[in-house]
Design a protein around this motif. Structure first.
Motif, PDB file in Angstrom:
ATOM      1  N   LEU A  83       0.823  -1.213   0.000  1.00 54.70           N
ATOM      2  CA  LEU A  83       0.000   0.000   0.000  1.00 54.70           C
ATOM      3  C   LEU A  83       0.856   1.262   0.000  1.00 54.70           C
ATOM      4  O   LEU A  83       0.371   2.339   0.321  1.00 54.70           O
ATOM      5  CB  LEU A  83      -0.974  -0.015   1.183  1.00 54.70           C
ATOM      6  CG  LEU A  83      -2.015  -1.120   1.160  1.00 54.70           C
ATOM      7  CD1 LEU A  83      -3.209  -0.747   2.027  1.00 54.70           C
ATOM      8  CD2 LEU A  83      -2.504  -1.457  -0.240  1.00 54.70           C
ATOM      9  N   ASP A  84       2.115   1.090  -0.378  1.00 50.90           N
ATOM     10  CA  ASP A  84       3.006   2.234  -0.533  1.00 50.90           C
ATOM     11  C   ASP A  84       3.120   3.047   0.754  1.00 50.90           C
ATOM     12  O   ASP A  84       3.018   4.269   0.758  1.00 50.90           O
ATOM     13  CB  ASP A  84       2.495   3.120  -1.690  1.00 50.90           C
ATOM     14  CG  ASP A  84       3.600   4.036  -2.218  1.00 50.90           C
ATOM     15  OD1 ASP A  84       4.784   3.697  -2.020  1.00 50.90           O
ATOM     16  OD2 ASP A  84       3.264   5.086  -2.797  1.00 50.90           O
ATOM     17  N   LEU A  85       3.376   2.341   1.851  1.00 49.53           N
ATOM     18  CA  LEU A  85       3.634   2.985   3.143  1.00 49.53           C
ATOM     19  C   LEU A  85       5.127   2.941   3.427  1.00 49.53           C
ATOM     20  O   LEU A  85       5.869   2.205   2.779  1.00 49.53           O
ATOM     21  CB  LEU A  85       2.894   2.222   4.258  1.00 49.53           C
ATOM     22  CG  LEU A  85       1.362   2.276   4.223  1.00 49.53           C
ATOM     23  CD1 LEU A  85       0.779   1.281   5.228  1.00 49.53           C
ATOM     24  CD2 LEU A  85       0.894   3.699   4.546  1.00 49.53           C
ATOM     25  N   ASP A  86       5.569   3.698   4.399  1.00 47.41           N
ATOM     26  CA  ASP A  86       6.949   3.550   4.843  1.00 47.41           C
ATOM     27  C   ASP A  86       7.015   2.468   5.913  1.00 47.41           C
ATOM     28  O   ASP A  86       6.012   2.132   6.553  1.00 47.41           O
ATOM     29  CB  ASP A  86       7.506   4.884   5.376  1.00 47.41           C
ATOM     30  CG  ASP A  86       8.047   5.732   4.228  1.00 47.41           C
ATOM     31  OD1 ASP A  86       7.903   5.286   3.063  1.00 47.41           O
ATOM     32  OD2 ASP A  86       8.589   6.823   4.486  1.00 47.41           O
ATOM     33  N   PHE A  87       8.236   1.956   6.112  1.00 46.88           N
ATOM     34  CA  PHE A  87       8.404   0.797   6.973  1.00 46.88           C
ATOM     35  C   PHE A  87       9.626   1.019   7.855  1.00 46.88           C
ATOM     36  O   PHE A  87      10.692   1.402   7.385  1.00 46.88           O
ATOM     37  CB  PHE A  87       8.597  -0.444   6.088  1.00 46.88           C
ATOM     38  CG  PHE A  87       8.683  -1.732   6.861  1.00 46.88           C
ATOM     39  CD1 PHE A  87       7.546  -2.270   7.465  1.00 46.88           C
ATOM     40  CD2 PHE A  87       9.893  -2.402   6.995  1.00 46.88           C
ATOM     41  CE1 PHE A  87       7.618  -3.451   8.182  1.00 46.88           C
ATOM     42  CE2 PHE A  87       9.963  -3.595   7.715  1.00 46.88           C
ATOM     43  CZ  PHE A  87       8.828  -4.119   8.298  1.00 46.88           C
ATOM     44  N   VAL A  88       9.439   0.783   9.162  1.00 44.39           N
ATOM     45  CA  VAL A  88      10.544   0.909  10.113  1.00 44.39           C
ATOM     46  C   VAL A  88      10.869  -0.492  10.620  1.00 44.39           C
ATOM     47  O   VAL A  88      10.150  -1.029  11.460  1.00 44.39           O
ATOM     48  CB  VAL A  88      10.147   1.823  11.299  1.00 44.39           C
ATOM     49  CG1 VAL A  88      11.317   2.001  12.254  1.00 44.39           C
ATOM     50  CG2 VAL A  88       9.610   3.146  10.802  1.00 44.39           C
ATOM     51  N   PRO A  89      11.916  -1.139  10.088  1.00 40.06           N
ATOM     52  CA  PRO A  89      12.199  -2.532  10.480  1.00 40.06           C
ATOM     53  C   PRO A  89      12.602  -2.620  11.941  1.00 40.06           C
ATOM     54  O   PRO A  89      13.382  -1.789  12.431  1.00 40.06           O
ATOM     55  CB  PRO A  89      13.357  -2.931   9.555  1.00 40.06           C
ATOM     56  CG  PRO A  89      13.936  -1.668   9.026  1.00 40.06           C
ATOM     57  CD  PRO A  89      12.874  -0.619   9.097  1.00 40.06           C
ATOM     58  N   LEU A  90      12.076  -3.634  12.636  1.00 39.78           N
ATOM     59  CA  LEU A  90      12.401  -3.792  14.057  1.00 39.78           C
ATOM     60  C   LEU A  90      12.993  -5.174  14.370  1.00 39.78           C
ATOM     61  O   LEU A  90      14.024  -5.276  14.999  1.00 39.78           O
ATOM     62  CB  LEU A  90      11.145  -3.571  14.919  1.00 39.78           C
ATOM     63  CG  LEU A  90      10.537  -2.165  14.919  1.00 39.78           C
ATOM     64  CD1 LEU A  90       9.290  -2.132  15.796  1.00 39.78           C
ATOM     65  CD2 LEU A  90      11.537  -1.122  15.406  1.00 39.78           C
ATOM     66  N   PHE A  91      12.318  -6.255  13.939  1.00 40.82           N
ATOM     67  CA  PHE A  91      12.764  -7.610  14.299  1.00 40.82           C
ATOM     68  C   PHE A  91      12.663  -8.532  13.080  1.00 40.82           C
ATOM     69  O   PHE A  91      11.916  -8.254  12.152  1.00 40.82           O
ATOM     70  CB  PHE A  91      11.882  -8.221  15.400  1.00 40.82           C
ATOM     71  CG  PHE A  91      11.169  -7.229  16.260  1.00 40.82           C
ATOM     72  CD1 PHE A  91      11.857  -6.554  17.268  1.00 40.82           C
ATOM     73  CD2 PHE A  91       9.818  -6.957  16.082  1.00 40.82           C
ATOM     74  CE1 PHE A  91      11.188  -5.629  18.069  1.00 40.82           C
ATOM     75  CE2 PHE A  91       9.155  -6.048  16.871  1.00 40.82           C
ATOM     76  CZ  PHE A  91       9.844  -5.375  17.882  1.00 40.82           C
ATOM     77  N   THR A  92      13.401  -9.656  13.127  1.00 43.44           N
ATOM     78  CA  THR A  92      13.181 -10.705  12.119  1.00 43.44           C
ATOM     79  C   THR A  92      12.539 -11.889  12.824  1.00 43.44           C
ATOM     80  O   THR A  92      12.962 -12.287  13.912  1.00 43.44           O
ATOM     81  CB  THR A  92      14.493 -11.153  11.471  1.00 43.44           C
ATOM     82  OG1 THR A  92      15.043 -10.051  10.752  1.00 43.44           O
ATOM     83  CG2 THR A  92      14.237 -12.295  10.474  1.00 43.44           C
ATOM     84  N   GLU A  93      11.504 -12.435  12.208  1.00 40.40           N
ATOM     85  CA  GLU A  93      10.831 -13.564  12.850  1.00 40.40           C
ATOM     86  C   GLU A  93      10.740 -14.733  11.879  1.00 40.40           C
ATOM     87  O   GLU A  93      10.969 -14.592  10.685  1.00 40.40           O
ATOM     88  CB  GLU A  93       9.430 -13.150  13.308  1.00 40.40           C
ATOM     89  CG  GLU A  93       8.554 -12.754  12.158  1.00 40.40           C
ATOM     90  CD  GLU A  93       7.072 -12.844  12.482  1.00 40.40           C
ATOM     91  OE1 GLU A  93       6.721 -13.070  13.645  1.00 40.40           O
ATOM     92  OE2 GLU A  93       6.290 -12.707  11.525  1.00 40.40           O
ATOM     93  N   THR A  94      10.354 -15.864  12.455  1.00 42.04           N
ATOM     94  CA  THR A  94      10.318 -17.118  11.709  1.00 42.04           C
ATOM     95  C   THR A  94       8.874 -17.489  11.426  1.00 42.04           C
ATOM     96  O   THR A  94       8.046 -17.531  12.341  1.00 42.04           O
ATOM     97  CB  THR A  94      10.973 -18.232  12.567  1.00 42.04           C
ATOM     98  OG1 THR A  94      12.322 -17.843  12.829  1.00 42.04           O
ATOM     99  CG2 THR A  94      10.935 -19.569  11.843  1.00 42.04           C
TER     100      THR A  94
END
Lengths: 656, 656
Positions: free
Chosen positions: B596-607
């Motif tokens: 949806l063409d939003l910005d993204f602030v990466p925090l964690f990687t999950e499985t």
């Protein structure tokens, strides 16, 4: 022609065809084409999945007619203390589907507000009041269809490979597409070939064959998801045939040559295939359909080498239809991505013993009748030229090679051509043949009922009833001792079965003779004349019983009648024997003489009745027949046929 | 508007419509039309039965390549004493299909004769030898297809009312017809009306509705045997609408007005119906679909009074489709003689509790999954605007009025939209939503397998597996004690079940924020700011578990987060909440932000893993998923989505 190509098993032929397709990159679906999104796209198969371009709804919209508000503004509303909101400031009127106005986050349905008019004199406009009163608060986002509630942009809406249904089209439009990429339909060229062929609508002379296979195959091809292209009839001339094939190679994905593939004199198909490519198969051990040709041809078209499979389809219509089902249907379905495999398979009991050539996979078409809980399969005429066997077939069964035949009562697997629901409402009448049953079949069809008849003679019909293999039986068995029809036979063959006999028609039996009666055949006594050839009915037929009874009365020995041993199975069969000159006369009914424009010498009137087990007679199932028998309009239809008396139709009595 | 018209039961509405049709002579099939006999006639319904004009074969024809003889001439042939017949005198060469020459009555197949060449020097032409030797006599009429063997002139070949199949066309041609009388297809005018409607392909603004109902209904009409005529969109203006209806009356058998039939402001349909004829029904107690209008209009056209039924079809697509199934399908089938009723009904178990308004017949669409021998029915979103519920529906079930709801596990009757065979190969994966499952669905569809997903969150998925209600479940449940995903939950919720866990993807979770991140939301700590509105996932979702775990680590109280109680059920739902301004941020995956063409602030990687019961994991059924997981081409498809790591995809371990 190499011997190893000849009459190989079906699965070997199929494997050889697919190996060749693989070699030339002709397996899998055909390429894609882009088409506009409209109702004509229904039924097409998606070449690419539909991923949403826009969300649906693509904006927050009101789910009700009412007033959009900020939920927070409604906090203090109570039933006892209504809250007043000024329209245009704190409340904005919205119709269902309207976008949510700025700075609002809920909708109050119109039925939950009390509108106050602009001024006390003016009439109330519920959509434009001055203010509204509310007596309850609302929670945020209530009565709102949220953006993306149905479809969120970028999600997969419909996967590739789906055959589109009407609402799939709607969903595709809803998520912002106006064209779609679908699998291109394979084009199938159908080339009929043969000097003996004439087009539909031409008057055929003896030796002419009406060319309808290409139409039948074209309809099959279209129904499987291809595009059929019928070519004009090509004469038996290898150059013309070669020309037609070369044209077809550049304009189609598959070529079908119809006829010319028997071992007959006009067989050029295999030569043309060999001259333009490879002959892969010549003859498949399947009955009917032996002389199938399979090959692949290579033609340079506009600088590009094209490789197109070619199938020589046998000329007899039943072989042609079967060959297409075996080899063409799988190809078209593979190429078009058509995954419909809605052929249901069921188990049924054989009504007759059948024999089968042990070297072939024998495809046998059957008529099906559901009698109580038993599903009976009556094998149809297995002649490759008998197209009515296709028309009458309710299903098809295979007797695999290695098996030489099957007994009556054996269980067979049948692939259904009709739904079980249709078979449930099919009335299965066996016994003696009468033209009025055709009239009944038509009458019932108009009322959405189905009548299937099998002609096994009157006695055969009673035997079938005794084994529970039919719903009823047409019967005109004269008791030589009493002069009464049917009852004594029913007591003998259906002892212990409670049975109703319904009068159907009185009919005149007489001699069918050549037009003008050139041999002046006037009575049964003329049958022993040495210049008279007779066509008889089969043992057990009511007409045969009548003949034998009358011969005895006249003291005529059957051994003195030339042709007494020539048995025909229907009245019309007898008429055909006479008109063809194969016989000079035969005993039969007026209608049969009229049908083939023969002369008729009336001799006796006989009674033709329907014998129905009591439980079927009294079921809703048989009701439509009783209604017909009591319907004057139906009587008048029958009276249009000559030689019938319907005055007793519908009367019935119980026997046993 | 008369009150008695409102929200009457379905059967009352139907009865009222048919009574009116009866009054104006509009019941039964439409008249007949004569069409040429060709492949396009396939699927048409015969208005009149086909009675044979000529016999088939229409002459005695040779059934083999060979020599036609008079059987009597062959009497003396013996294996030990061959008989010689002079060709041209006592034996005449015939190809298969040739007419029988005069004064012959049998054919000896070519393989049963010994040809003698014209003279000893010339090469043998098997078709033109001087003489033939035979070593056996033949019986009369052997190897001959007799005149009328298949069809005898005047017999009934196909009854009226039959929907023509490809070989029926062949039989019709064989018996001498070149045109047929079929039932005329009823013409249905479809008039979309509404100021808010825009055509497919136009860019919709907020408040605009893409007009696709008329396309969907047209495709339905065509599939039922009618001819759909779509009219251009009519504005909400009673005069324009009236004009369109008057035009349609003179050119169609049924008029469908789409939209304008809600109680909203744009409702002119009922006024137009009343002004031109009678309003019979306004509102039917069926859900979805309440605001149905049924009437009949009378217009004088070219001096003749025409009476045409008119149906106001509600505007929401699900209501529109259902209304047409309930009222339009029966009309078209009656008028066109289409007797197809191939809807199969089966019994299934409800996966969820459902509620239902007690005053309505509630039509509920369901997705079906066959788990072992149990057929599970998952109710789909019942919103009238949710077109994906039509796309995803495998069947429809009715909760009759008077019943307020049904419990999970209750048995319901479902009318199938898909064959049971299709359901047999449908993989039903529940649990947590991930976009890569859409990619998998598309991949499997290309391989003719079907994947159906239901999004109930990770925990919901494990519960469904424990009850045997799904084949597998997507899961990303973090154990706060061990930092290991899924295993401890599986041991708790699937104790005693042997289960395989297959690695699927690693994915980055982070905060979805408005484009440009105007509120500078960078960490979880920003969630407690008073100016930040949060969109949460539902309880049980893996993302929710992750959030709660991280909040605890950071010592953040959830009660301090505005919007913590706003639950969305998918990642894309969260993204939609943010883009619409309903929230400032939400926790989710990269792909949802990108979508949806939003910005993204990466925090964690999950499985993210797939949990599969061992017996399903090891069945052929699950095989295609394992193949996908090990196919580099499939990996590269997923890597096109941002934020995914497929390095462990396909690894698996056993739990329990």
């Amino acid at each position: 022609m190499s011997v190893y190509l000849k009459d190989i098993p079906l699965e070997v032929a199929t494997k050889r065809l697919f190996a060749s397709l693989e070699e030339y990159g002709l397996t899998g679906v055909k390429g894609l084409e882009t088409i506009p999104l409209n109702e004509l796209a229904s039924g097409r198969v998606l070449a690419e999945g539909i991923w949403a371009k826009i969300s649906s709804p693509h904006y927050h919209s009101s789910a009700m007619d009412g007033f959009a508000v900020l939920a927070n503004d409604t906090r203090d509303a109570l039933p006892s203390r209504p809250l007043k909101l000024v329209v245009g400031e704190k409340a904005i009127y919205v119709d269902t589907g309207d976008p949510l106005p700025k700075n609002t986050n809920a909708v109050i349905p119109i039925e939950n507000v009390e509108p106050i008019p602009q001024d006390e004199k003016s009439e109330l406009d519920v959509r434009h009041p001055r203010e509204i009163l509310i007596r309850a608060s609302v929670t945020p986002w209530s009565h709102i269809r949220l953006l993306g509630e149905d479809i969120v942009a970028t999600q997969l809406v419909i996967p590739a490979g789906q055959q589109l249904r009407p609402f799939d089209l709607g969903a595709i439009a809803a998520c912002g597409h106006s064209t779609i990429n679908v699998i291109r339909k394979p084009v199938v060229a159908i080339i009929p070939t043969g000097d003996e062929l004439v087009d539909i609508g031409e008057e055929p002379k003896a030796g002419d064959i009406i060319e309808y296979n290409s139409m039948m195959i074209a309809a099959q091809v279209n129904s499987w998801g291809g595009i059929a292209k019928r070519y004009p009839i090509v004469k038996d001339n290898p150059d013309c045939l070669r020309e037609a094939v070369i044209h077809a190679v550049s304009h189609s994905d598959l070529i079908l040559l119809n006829a010319g593939s028997s071992a007959g004199a006009d067989d050029y198909s295999s030569q043309v295939v060999e001259s333009l490519g490879q002959l892969l198969v010549h003859g498949v051990a399947v009955r009917p359909g032996h002389p199938v040709i399979i090959g692949i041809v290579h033609v340079n078209y506009k600088g590009q080498e094209r490789h197109v499979p070619i199938i020589g389809v046998p000329g007899y219509p039943v072989s042609a239809a079967l060959t297409c089902e075996l080899f063409v249907e799988p190809l078209i379905k593979m190429w078009s991505g058509n995954q419909n495999k809605n052929i249901e398979e069921i188990e049924a009991e054989l009504t007759h013993k059948v024999t089968s050539p042990s070297g072939d996979d024998d495809m046998m078409r059957v008529a099906l009748g559901k009698i109580g809980n038993r599903l009976m399969a009556a094998p149809l005429n297995r002649g490759a030229g008998v197209i009515t066997s296709l028309v009458r077939a309710d299903g098809i069964s295979m007797i695999p090679r290695g098996i030489q035949g099957m007994e009556a009562g054996e269980k067979i697997r049948v692939q259904l051509y009709r739904s079980l629901a249709e078979l449930d409402k099919t009335l299965f009448i066996t016994g003696s043949h009468d033209l009025t049953l055709d009239v009944l079949a038509e009458y019932l069809a108009e009322k959405s009922h189905r009548l299937v008849t099998a002609n096994v003679g009157s006695l055969g019909g009673l035997l079938a009833l005794s084994k529970g293999e039919a719903h009823g039986s047409g019967s005109h068995l004269l008791d030589p001792d009493t002069g009464i029809y049917n009852d004594s036979y029913i007591r003998q063959y259906l002892a212990g079965h409670s049975v109703n006999v319904m009068s159907w028609v009185g009919r005149i039996q007489g001699l069918l003779v050549q037009k003008g009666n050139p041999k002046k055949i006037m009575t049964l006594k003329d049958l022993i004349r040495p210049d008279v050839e007779f066509a008889n009915r089969q043992r057990g037929a009511g007409t045969r019983v009548l003949l034998d009874y009358q011969l005895k009365l006249f003291g005529i020995l059957s051994t003195n009648i030339r042709g007494y041993q020539n048995e025909e199975y229907t009245h019309l069969g007898v008429a055909a024997a006479v008109i063809s000159g194969r016989a000079d006369c035969g005993l039969g009914i007026t209608a049969a003489a009229t049908a083939l424009d023969l002369d008729f010498v009336p001799l006796f009137t006989e009674t033709y009745e329907l014998v129905i087990p009591a439980e079927i007679f009294h079921s809703a199932f048989f009701e439509p027949v009783i209604q017909a028998a009591n319907n004057p309009e139906f009587h008048s239809r029958i009276q249009k046929l000559p030689g019938y008396d319907t005055s007793k139709m519908g009367e019935f009595r119980s026997v046993n």
